[in-house]
Write a protein that holds these residues in place. Structure first.
Motif, short mmCIF file in Angstrom:
data_model
loop_
_atom_site.label_atom_id
_atom_site.label_comp_id
_atom_site.label_asym_id
_atom_site.label_seq_id
_atom_site.Cartn_x
_atom_site.Cartn_y
_atom_site.Cartn_z
N GLY A 186 0.79 -1.24 0.00
CA GLY A 186 0.00 0.00 0.00
C GLY A 186 0.81 1.28 0.00
O GLY A 186 0.25 2.37 0.01
N ALA A 187 2.15 1.17 0.00
CA ALA A 187 2.97 2.39 0.00
C ALA A 187 2.94 3.09 -1.36
O ALA A 187 3.30 4.27 -1.48
N VAL B 97 3.64 8.59 3.32
CA VAL B 97 3.33 9.47 4.46
C VAL B 97 2.37 8.83 5.48
O VAL B 97 2.62 8.89 6.68
N PRO B 98 1.28 8.16 5.04
CA PRO B 98 0.36 7.60 6.03
C PRO B 98 0.99 6.52 6.93
O PRO B 98 0.48 6.23 8.00
N GLU B 99 2.12 5.94 6.51
CA GLU B 99 2.77 4.92 7.34
C GLU B 99 3.44 5.53 8.57
O GLU B 99 3.69 4.81 9.55
N LEU C 121 9.79 9.15 -0.71
CA LEU C 121 8.72 9.41 0.27
C LEU C 121 7.46 9.75 -0.53
O LEU C 121 7.33 10.84 -1.08
N ASN C 122 6.55 8.78 -0.60
CA ASN C 122 5.39 8.91 -1.47
C ASN C 122 4.17 9.48 -0.72
O ASN C 122 4.15 9.49 0.51
N LYS C 123 3.20 9.92 -1.48
CA LYS C 123 1.92 10.45 -0.97
C LYS C 123 2.13 11.74 -0.16
O LYS C 123 1.46 11.96 0.86
N ASP D 66 0.01 13.09 10.73
CA ASP D 66 0.95 13.69 11.67
C ASP D 66 2.37 13.22 11.31
O ASP D 66 2.97 12.44 12.03
N PHE D 67 2.87 13.66 10.14
CA PHE D 67 4.16 13.17 9.65
C PHE D 67 5.20 14.28 9.81
O PHE D 67 5.07 15.36 9.25
N ASP D 68 6.23 14.00 10.60
CA ASP D 68 7.26 14.99 10.87
C ASP D 68 8.42 14.75 9.89
O ASP D 68 9.28 13.90 10.12
#
Lengths: 117, 220
Positions: free
Chosen positions: B40-41, B141-143, B163-165, B173-175
Protein backbone atom coordinates in the motif's frame (compact mmCIF):
# COMPACT_ATOMS: atom_id res chain seq x y z
CA UNK A 1 9.46 -15.03 8.02
CA UNK A 2 12.51 -15.13 5.72
CA UNK A 3 14.25 -17.08 8.52
CA UNK A 4 12.62 -20.18 7.00
CA UNK A 5 14.52 -19.69 3.71
CA UNK A 6 17.72 -18.83 5.59
CA UNK A 7 17.39 -21.98 7.74
CA UNK A 8 16.92 -24.11 4.62
CA UNK A 9 20.19 -22.61 3.39
CA UNK A 10 21.91 -23.51 6.68
CA UNK A 11 20.64 -27.11 6.67
CA UNK A 12 21.23 -27.80 2.97
CA UNK A 13 24.80 -26.44 3.07
CA UNK A 14 25.59 -28.30 6.31
CA UNK A 15 24.25 -31.64 5.07
CA UNK A 16 26.27 -31.24 1.84
CA UNK A 17 29.45 -30.38 3.71
CA UNK A 18 29.14 -33.23 6.21
CA UNK A 19 28.31 -35.78 3.49
CA UNK A 20 31.43 -34.57 1.69
CA UNK A 21 33.45 -35.42 4.81
CA UNK A 22 31.86 -38.89 5.07
CA UNK A 23 29.85 -37.97 8.19
CA UNK A 24 26.44 -39.41 9.02
CA UNK A 25 25.15 -37.30 11.91
CA UNK A 26 25.27 -33.56 12.59
CA UNK A 27 25.52 -32.60 16.28
CA UNK A 28 25.95 -28.85 16.18
CA UNK A 29 25.94 -26.10 13.56
CA UNK A 30 27.62 -22.83 14.54
CA UNK A 31 26.67 -19.69 12.64
CA UNK A 32 27.41 -15.97 12.87
CA UNK A 33 24.66 -13.40 12.46
CA UNK A 34 25.55 -9.71 12.18
CA UNK A 35 23.63 -7.20 14.28
CA UNK A 36 22.79 -5.19 11.15
CA UNK A 37 20.92 -8.05 9.46
CA UNK A 38 17.17 -8.45 9.65
CA UNK A 39 17.43 -11.94 11.12
CA UNK A 40 15.72 -12.74 14.42
CA UNK A 41 17.29 -15.58 16.43
CA UNK A 42 13.97 -16.80 17.91
CA UNK A 43 12.52 -17.16 14.40
CA UNK A 44 15.71 -18.90 13.26
CA UNK A 45 15.55 -21.42 16.12
CA UNK A 46 11.84 -22.00 15.48
CA UNK A 47 12.46 -22.66 11.78
CA UNK A 48 15.46 -24.87 12.62
CA UNK A 49 13.39 -27.09 14.94
CA UNK A 50 10.67 -27.38 12.32
CA UNK A 51 12.96 -28.09 9.35
CA UNK A 52 15.64 -30.37 10.83
CA UNK A 53 12.99 -33.16 10.97
CA UNK A 54 12.50 -33.07 7.18
CA UNK A 55 13.71 -36.18 5.29
CA UNK A 56 16.28 -34.17 3.27
CA UNK A 57 18.00 -33.08 6.46
CA UNK A 58 17.58 -36.38 8.39
CA UNK A 59 21.23 -36.42 9.52
CA UNK A 60 20.56 -33.13 11.33
CA UNK A 61 17.43 -34.38 13.14
CA UNK A 62 19.15 -34.12 16.53
CA UNK A 63 21.31 -31.10 15.74
CA UNK A 64 21.62 -27.90 17.75
CA UNK A 65 21.99 -24.45 16.18
CA UNK A 66 24.44 -22.18 17.98
CA UNK A 67 24.24 -18.49 17.02
CA UNK A 68 27.04 -15.97 17.59
CA UNK A 69 25.91 -12.37 17.24
CA UNK A 70 28.48 -10.11 15.60
CA UNK A 71 28.40 -6.43 16.60
CA UNK A 72 28.45 -3.75 13.90
CA UNK A 73 31.70 -1.92 13.28
CA UNK A 74 32.87 0.58 10.69
CA UNK A 75 36.08 2.32 9.69
CA UNK A 76 36.36 6.10 9.40
CA UNK A 77 38.28 7.15 6.27
CA UNK A 78 39.09 10.60 7.68
CA UNK A 79 40.48 9.25 10.97
CA UNK A 80 43.15 6.99 9.39
CA UNK A 81 40.70 4.12 8.98
CA UNK A 82 40.15 3.79 12.71
CA UNK A 83 37.53 1.09 13.39
CA UNK A 84 34.73 1.69 15.91
CA UNK A 85 31.76 -0.39 17.08
CA UNK A 86 28.29 1.10 16.87
CA UNK A 87 24.56 0.43 16.97
CA UNK A 88 21.95 0.85 14.26
CA UNK A 89 21.46 4.56 14.75
CA UNK A 90 24.93 5.79 15.70
CA UNK A 91 27.08 4.71 12.77
CA UNK A 92 28.88 8.08 12.70
CA UNK A 93 32.57 8.31 13.63
CA UNK A 94 32.71 9.04 17.38
CA UNK A 95 35.82 11.21 16.87
CA UNK A 96 34.98 13.45 13.91
CA UNK A 97 31.25 12.81 13.38
CA UNK A 98 31.74 11.65 9.78
CA UNK A 99 28.63 9.68 8.69
CA UNK A 100 30.31 8.38 5.50
CA UNK A 101 32.09 5.42 7.07
CA UNK A 102 32.94 2.00 5.65
CA UNK A 103 31.15 -1.00 7.20
CA UNK A 104 33.53 -3.65 8.56
CA UNK A 105 31.22 -6.07 10.37
CA UNK A 106 27.59 -6.52 11.32
CA UNK A 107 26.23 -7.88 8.03
CA UNK A 108 27.40 -11.49 8.50
CA UNK A 109 25.17 -14.46 7.70
CA UNK A 110 27.76 -17.22 7.82
CA UNK A 111 28.10 -20.89 8.74
CA UNK A 112 31.31 -21.01 10.80
CA UNK A 113 31.72 -24.69 11.66
CA UNK A 114 29.90 -27.98 12.04
CA UNK A 115 30.36 -30.65 14.67
CA UNK A 116 29.50 -34.14 13.30
CA UNK A 117 29.99 -37.90 13.64
CA UNK B 1 33.18 -36.65 16.65
CA UNK B 2 34.74 -34.33 14.09
CA UNK B 3 34.53 -30.69 13.12
CA UNK B 4 34.64 -28.84 9.82
CA UNK B 5 35.54 -25.16 9.62
CA UNK B 6 33.28 -23.98 6.87
CA UNK B 7 33.21 -20.16 6.93
CA UNK B 8 30.62 -20.15 4.18
CA UNK B 9 27.88 -17.56 3.56
CA UNK B 10 24.47 -19.03 4.43
CA UNK B 11 22.92 -17.52 1.33
CA UNK B 12 25.76 -18.46 -1.03
CA UNK B 13 23.45 -20.30 -3.44
CA UNK B 14 21.36 -17.12 -3.80
CA UNK B 15 24.52 -15.02 -4.09
CA UNK B 16 25.94 -17.24 -6.85
CA UNK B 17 22.71 -16.93 -8.81
CA UNK B 18 22.68 -13.16 -8.18
CA UNK B 19 26.18 -12.96 -9.67
CA UNK B 20 24.84 -14.79 -12.73
CA UNK B 21 21.98 -12.30 -13.03
CA UNK B 22 24.43 -9.40 -12.65
CA UNK B 23 26.52 -10.76 -15.52
CA UNK B 24 23.43 -11.06 -17.73
CA UNK B 25 22.40 -7.48 -16.96
CA UNK B 26 25.91 -6.19 -17.67
CA UNK B 27 26.08 -8.02 -20.99
CA UNK B 28 22.73 -6.54 -22.05
CA UNK B 29 23.64 -3.05 -20.74
CA UNK B 30 20.40 -2.86 -18.80
CA UNK B 31 19.98 -1.13 -15.43
CA UNK B 32 17.99 -3.13 -12.86
CA UNK B 33 16.20 -1.53 -9.92
CA UNK B 34 14.84 -3.50 -6.93
CA UNK B 35 11.95 -1.48 -5.50
CA UNK B 36 10.93 -2.37 -1.94
CA UNK B 37 8.10 -1.06 0.27
CA UNK B 38 5.30 -2.20 2.52
CA UNK B 39 1.89 -3.12 1.03
CA UNK B 40 0.00 0.00 0.00
CA UNK B 41 2.97 2.39 0.00
CA UNK B 42 2.42 2.95 -3.71
CA UNK B 43 5.00 0.75 -5.45
CA UNK B 44 2.88 0.18 -8.55
CA UNK B 45 1.76 3.85 -8.72
CA UNK B 46 5.39 4.95 -8.38
CA UNK B 47 6.42 2.55 -11.15
CA UNK B 48 3.65 3.94 -13.40
CA UNK B 49 4.71 7.53 -12.65
CA UNK B 50 8.36 6.60 -13.33
CA UNK B 51 7.39 4.95 -16.63
CA UNK B 52 5.43 8.07 -17.64
CA UNK B 53 8.49 10.25 -16.91
CA UNK B 54 11.07 8.03 -18.63
CA UNK B 55 9.33 6.00 -21.35
CA UNK B 56 10.36 8.41 -24.12
CA UNK B 57 14.02 8.07 -23.13
CA UNK B 58 14.35 4.39 -22.21
CA UNK B 59 12.95 0.99 -23.09
CA UNK B 60 11.46 -0.21 -19.83
CA UNK B 61 10.11 -3.52 -18.50
CA UNK B 62 8.76 -4.50 -15.10
CA UNK B 63 9.03 -7.68 -13.02
CA UNK B 64 6.15 -7.86 -10.55
CA UNK B 65 6.67 -9.91 -7.39
CA UNK B 66 3.61 -10.84 -5.37
CA UNK B 67 2.53 -13.68 -3.13
CA UNK B 68 -0.45 -14.29 -5.43
CA UNK B 69 -2.44 -12.60 -8.26
CA UNK B 70 -1.56 -10.81 -11.49
CA UNK B 71 -3.28 -7.50 -10.76
CA UNK B 72 -0.12 -5.37 -10.72
CA UNK B 73 1.33 -6.90 -13.91
CA UNK B 74 -1.98 -6.27 -15.64
CA UNK B 75 -1.91 -2.60 -14.56
CA UNK B 76 1.58 -2.21 -16.04
CA UNK B 77 0.74 -4.13 -19.24
CA UNK B 78 -2.28 -1.88 -19.76
CA UNK B 79 0.24 0.95 -20.33
CA UNK B 80 1.99 -1.01 -23.09
CA UNK B 81 5.04 -1.90 -20.98
CA UNK B 82 6.25 -5.54 -20.87
CA UNK B 83 5.52 -7.00 -17.44
CA UNK B 84 6.33 -10.42 -16.02
CA UNK B 85 4.51 -11.62 -12.91
CA UNK B 86 6.26 -13.74 -10.28
CA UNK B 87 4.01 -15.35 -7.69
CA UNK B 88 6.06 -16.47 -4.71
CA UNK B 89 3.23 -18.64 -3.39
CA UNK B 90 3.70 -17.41 0.17
CA UNK B 91 7.37 -16.44 0.29
CA UNK B 92 7.89 -12.98 1.78
CA UNK B 93 10.61 -11.84 -0.64
CA UNK B 94 12.07 -12.45 -4.10
CA UNK B 95 15.19 -14.56 -4.66
CA UNK B 96 17.71 -14.67 -7.50
CA UNK B 97 16.36 -17.81 -9.17
CA UNK B 98 12.90 -16.21 -9.46
CA UNK B 99 14.46 -13.14 -11.11
CA UNK B 100 16.42 -15.36 -13.49
CA UNK B 101 13.25 -17.14 -14.64
CA UNK B 102 11.43 -13.81 -15.07
CA UNK B 103 14.35 -12.32 -17.00
CA UNK B 104 14.32 -15.28 -19.38
CA UNK B 105 10.82 -14.16 -20.40
CA UNK B 106 12.04 -10.62 -21.28
CA UNK B 107 13.90 -9.34 -24.37
CA UNK B 108 16.82 -8.11 -22.22
CA UNK B 109 18.91 -6.88 -25.19
CA UNK B 110 16.06 -4.58 -26.23
CA UNK B 111 15.75 -2.93 -22.79
CA UNK B 112 17.49 -0.11 -20.88
CA UNK B 113 15.73 -0.34 -17.53
CA UNK B 114 14.07 -3.20 -15.65
CA UNK B 115 12.14 -2.32 -12.49
CA UNK B 116 11.57 -5.18 -10.05
CA UNK B 117 8.62 -4.66 -7.70
CA UNK B 118 9.53 -6.74 -4.66
CA UNK B 119 6.94 -8.37 -2.37
CA UNK B 120 5.33 -5.79 -0.05
CA UNK B 121 7.45 -6.16 3.10
CA UNK B 122 9.89 -3.90 4.99
CA UNK B 123 11.99 -6.73 6.47
CA UNK B 124 12.64 -9.81 4.36
CA UNK B 125 13.71 -8.42 0.94
CA UNK B 126 16.72 -6.68 2.51
CA UNK B 127 18.79 -9.88 2.90
CA UNK B 128 18.51 -11.13 -0.67
CA UNK B 129 20.81 -9.92 -3.42
CA UNK B 130 18.97 -10.28 -6.75
CA UNK B 131 21.86 -9.08 -8.92
CA UNK B 132 20.25 -5.63 -9.16
CA UNK B 133 22.20 -2.37 -9.53
CA UNK B 134 20.31 -0.57 -6.77
CA UNK B 135 17.80 -1.24 -4.06
CA UNK B 136 15.42 1.66 -3.48
CA UNK B 137 12.65 1.81 -0.91
CA UNK B 138 9.40 3.71 -0.82
CA UNK B 139 7.84 4.93 2.39
CA UNK B 140 4.44 6.61 2.22
CA UNK B 141 3.33 9.47 4.46
CA UNK B 142 0.36 7.60 6.03
CA UNK B 143 2.77 4.92 7.34
CA UNK B 144 4.33 7.49 9.69
CA UNK B 145 7.73 9.14 10.17
CA UNK B 146 8.71 6.61 12.86
CA UNK B 147 9.16 3.69 10.42
CA UNK B 148 12.97 4.03 10.20
CA UNK B 149 13.11 3.32 13.97
CA UNK B 150 11.09 0.14 13.48
CA UNK B 151 12.61 -1.13 10.23
CA UNK B 152 16.14 0.29 10.16
CA UNK B 153 17.62 -2.42 7.92
CA UNK B 154 15.74 -1.46 4.79
CA UNK B 155 16.67 2.22 5.21
CA UNK B 156 20.31 1.21 5.65
CA UNK B 157 20.45 -0.88 2.49
CA UNK B 158 18.51 1.47 0.20
CA UNK B 159 20.53 3.65 -2.20
CA UNK B 160 17.66 6.14 -2.31
CA UNK B 161 14.43 6.63 -0.38
CA UNK B 162 11.22 7.74 -2.07
CA UNK B 163 8.72 9.41 0.27
CA UNK B 164 5.39 8.91 -1.47
CA UNK B 165 1.92 10.45 -0.97
CA UNK B 166 3.33 13.84 0.15
CA UNK B 167 0.01 15.35 -0.96
CA UNK B 168 -1.52 13.74 2.16
CA UNK B 169 0.96 15.46 4.50
CA UNK B 170 -1.66 17.93 5.88
CA UNK B 171 -3.92 15.07 7.00
CA UNK B 172 -1.31 12.95 8.74
CA UNK B 173 0.95 13.69 11.67
CA UNK B 174 4.16 13.17 9.65
CA UNK B 175 7.26 14.99 10.87
CA UNK B 176 9.41 15.26 7.74
CA UNK B 177 12.33 16.91 9.56
CA UNK B 178 12.53 14.07 12.07
CA UNK B 179 12.20 11.54 9.26
CA UNK B 180 15.13 13.12 7.43
CA UNK B 181 17.24 13.22 10.60
CA UNK B 182 16.80 9.55 11.41
CA UNK B 183 17.28 8.39 7.80
CA UNK B 184 20.46 10.51 7.73
CA UNK B 185 21.72 8.69 10.83
CA UNK B 186 21.00 5.29 9.31
CA UNK B 187 22.23 6.03 5.81
CA UNK B 188 23.89 9.36 5.14
CA UNK B 189 24.42 8.58 1.44
CA UNK B 190 20.78 7.98 0.46
CA UNK B 191 18.96 10.91 -1.16
CA UNK B 192 15.29 11.32 -0.19
CA UNK B 193 12.78 12.10 -2.94
CA UNK B 194 9.39 13.41 -1.73
CA UNK B 195 6.81 12.60 -4.41
CA UNK B 196 3.14 12.15 -5.05
CA UNK B 197 3.03 9.33 -7.58
CA UNK B 198 -0.64 9.88 -8.40
CA UNK B 199 -0.47 13.73 -8.59
CA UNK B 200 2.98 13.85 -10.19
CA UNK B 201 4.68 16.14 -7.61
CA UNK B 202 8.40 15.53 -7.26
CA UNK B 203 8.46 12.68 -9.78
CA UNK B 204 10.87 14.55 -12.10
CA UNK B 205 13.65 14.78 -9.49
CA UNK B 206 13.33 11.07 -8.67
CA UNK B 207 13.23 10.14 -12.38
CA UNK B 208 16.35 12.26 -13.07
CA UNK B 209 18.27 10.42 -10.32
CA UNK B 210 17.23 7.11 -11.84
CA UNK B 211 18.08 8.32 -15.37
CA UNK B 212 21.59 9.20 -14.15
CA UNK B 213 22.04 5.62 -12.94
CA UNK B 214 20.62 4.12 -16.15
CA UNK B 215 22.93 6.29 -18.29
CA UNK B 216 25.96 5.25 -16.23
CA UNK B 217 25.24 1.59 -17.01
CA UNK B 218 24.61 2.31 -20.71
CA UNK B 219 27.95 4.15 -20.94
CA UNK B 220 29.84 1.34 -19.20
Amino acid sequence: MHEMGITQGILAASVDAVKGEGGTRINEIRISVGEMTEVVEDALQFAFEALRAEPDYAMAAGAVLLVTHVPASSACPTCDGEVFEHGRFDGQCPKCGNPFVEPRSGHELRIDSIDFD
Amino acid sequence: MAEIDLSRPILDRNEELAAGNRALFAEAGVFVLDLMASPGAGKTSTILATIAALRDRYRIAVIEGDIASRVDAEKISAHGIPAVQINTGGACHLESDMIRRAVDALPLDELDLVIIENVGNLVCPTEFDLGEHAKVMILSVPEGHDKPYKYPGIFQIAEAVVLNKVDTMPVFDFDEAEFRTVVGKLNARAPIFPISATKGDGVDAWAEWLAGRVDAVKRA
